[in-house]
Enzyme design. Structure first.
Site, mmCIF file in Angstrom:
data_model
loop_
_atom_site.group_PDB
_atom_site.id
_atom_site.type_symbol
_atom_site.label_atom_id
_atom_site.label_comp_id
_atom_site.label_asym_id
_atom_site.label_seq_id
_atom_site.Cartn_x
_atom_site.Cartn_y
_atom_site.Cartn_z
ATOM 1 N N ASN A 142 -36.544 -7.936 9.681
ATOM 2 C CA ASN A 142 -37.045 -8.345 8.025
ATOM 3 C C ASN A 142 -38.205 -7.567 8.675
ATOM 4 O OD1 ASN A 142 -34.225 -8.379 7.290
ATOM 5 N ND2 ASN A 142 -34.743 -10.496 7.546
ATOM 6 N N THR A 143 -39.147 -7.545 9.443
ATOM 7 C CA THR A 143 -40.650 -7.368 9.253
ATOM 8 C C THR A 143 -40.676 -5.552 10.310
ATOM 9 O OG1 THR A 143 -41.618 -9.223 9.194
ATOM 10 C CG2 THR A 143 -42.771 -7.605 10.609
ATOM 11 N N ASN B 142 -30.370 -12.033 4.991
ATOM 12 C CA ASN B 142 -31.090 -12.377 4.936
ATOM 13 C C ASN B 142 -32.124 -11.213 5.337
ATOM 14 O OD1 ASN B 142 -33.904 -13.322 7.302
ATOM 15 N ND2 ASN B 142 -31.846 -13.781 8.043
ATOM 16 N N ASN C 185 -30.913 -13.407 17.902
ATOM 17 C CA ASN C 185 -31.378 -13.673 16.478
ATOM 18 C C ASN C 185 -29.680 -12.410 15.274
ATOM 19 O OD1 ASN C 185 -32.759 -13.943 13.809
ATOM 20 N ND2 ASN C 185 -34.339 -13.637 15.147
ATOM 21 N N LYS D 115 -36.924 -15.073 21.613
ATOM 22 C CA LYS D 115 -35.804 -14.672 20.950
ATOM 23 C C LYS D 115 -35.763 -13.321 21.275
ATOM 24 C CE LYS D 115 -33.421 -16.654 16.848
ATOM 25 N NZ LYS D 115 -33.183 -17.288 16.031
ATOM 26 N N SER E 278 -36.214 -10.487 14.791
ATOM 27 C CA SER E 278 -36.067 -9.596 13.316
ATOM 28 C C SER E 278 -35.975 -8.449 12.203
ATOM 29 C CB SER E 278 -37.038 -10.984 12.448
ATOM 30 O OG SER E 278 -37.273 -10.797 10.938
ATOM 31 N N PHE F 139 -40.604 -13.267 6.899
ATOM 32 C CA PHE F 139 -41.215 -14.221 7.452
ATOM 33 C C PHE F 139 -42.079 -14.990 6.146
ATOM 34 C CE2 PHE F 139 -42.665 -12.390 11.625
ATOM 35 C CZ PHE F 139 -40.581 -12.695 12.679
#
Length: 344
Positions: free
Chosen positions: A172-173, A107, A234, A205, A170, A111
């Protein structure tokens, strides 16, 4: 044949993100009656009583639309989010991919969520219902001050959260994982812990893509600020050998290929903490045997997500049954007795 084995082909007919939305809609339609739990599976952590150690990881119910349905399906706790102060659309689609041959998911959602005010209203509406619901908070992509976003998340969501998770892992940011660096993490946790008006437990996390010095630094800072627990881990940006046509997609990889890396990182954190800081395991957990391995390696609780794509929402009940059998096999009367047994 399970009910989910009949439903899964229908869900897999749709692209992964649309199927995700449809699955949440189906969950909301299910009965949310409290599940029954074996007392031997109960875990006490951070002043909370978890009826079993199997939790739903953040990312599936981003906007807190169906936490009670998942609790009713047998989860010992549910973590909603990641929720940011302001709504944001996330990254362009497609951004969620099933790697069926690998029992994995990639993915790069970014967010995507409806923002804290909307989630706050939903969680206020469930006030008084049983079950532990944690809230995972993050920063908006375009935030001028990301630490301020985390502080706002703690202040806004604490009244409706049994615990709060600070998500800095994450991939993805852009730049988010830099908050795992020792100096940045120290500043973040100082602000977050100062903003906590009550004793709502605070978890952190972290990513699996860490070296030994990263692990030691995170542990030092977490313990200095008296954090309540670490969630390890994660998704990964690493790419072990994969068979799916989607193997080359960018984003975080989760599911079965993450299992060995996540377990290795959990052991690293257990060694670094010496058992003094509770650990929660995530990444590649799909069975009672997987849960048992993480518990004996030092985890008090475990979380699942990607396995639900392939196994369905009643996976938690099956895992609990399998876990009870493994505890008895190895002479553990309770989950609490088995935590960290590998290091005894």
């Amino acid at each position: 044949m399970s009910l989910y084995s009949l439903v899964r082909p229908l869900l897999f007919h749709f692209d992964a993100e649309r199927a995700h939305g449809l699955a949440l809609t189906l969950m909301r339609a299910m009965s949310a009656r409290p599940a029954r739990h074996d007392p031997a599976l109960a875990v006490a952590l951070a002043g909370l009583h978890f009826p079993n150690p199997i939790g739903l990881a953040a990312g599936l119910d981003k906007d807190a639309v169906a936490p009670d349905a998942f609790l009713g399906a047998g989860f010992g706790f549910v973590e909603v989010g990641t929720i940011t102060p302001l709504p944001q659309a996330g990254n362009p689609r497609p951004r969620l991919f099933r790697l069926v041959e690998d029992e994995a998911v990639i993915n790069r959602m970014g967010f995507n969520n409806g923002g804290q005010p909307a989630a706050l209203a939903r969680l206020r509406a469930r006030a008084g219902r049983p079950g532990i619901v944690g809230v995972n908070v993050g920063a908006n992509k375009d935030a001028a001050d990301r630490i301020a976003d985390y502080v706002q998340g703690v202040q806004t969501m604490a009244p409706v959260a049994d615990y709060l998770t600070i998500n800095i892992s994450s991939p993805n940011t852009p730049g988010l994982r830099a908050l795992q660096d020792e100096g940045a993490l120290d500043a973040l946790l100082a602000a977050v812990m100062a903003a906590r008006a009550d004793r709502t437990p605070i978890f952190l996390k972290v990513a699996p893509d860490l070296v030994a010095s990263d692990v030691d630094a995170i542990v030092r800072v977490a313990m200095a600020h008296r954090l309540d627990a670490l969630i390890v881990s994660n998704t990964t940006i690493a790419r072990p050998p994969l068979r799916s046509v989607h193997a080359g997609e960018t984003g975080g990889l989760s599911g079965a290929p993450l299992k060995d890396l996540a377990l290795e990182r959990l052991r690293d954190f257990r060694r670094a903490t010496g058992g003094a800081l509770p650990l929660i395991a995530a990444g590649g957990i799909a069975s009672g045997a997987d849960a048992f391995a993480r518990i004996t390696a030092g985890a008090s609780l475990v979380q699942v997500y990607s396995a639900l794509v392939y196994e369905g929402p009643w996976l938690a009940k099956r895992m609990a049954t399998e876990l009870k059998t493994l505890l008895a096999r190895d002479g553990h009367a309770t989950v609490q007795d088995a935590i960290g047994a590998e290091f005894a």
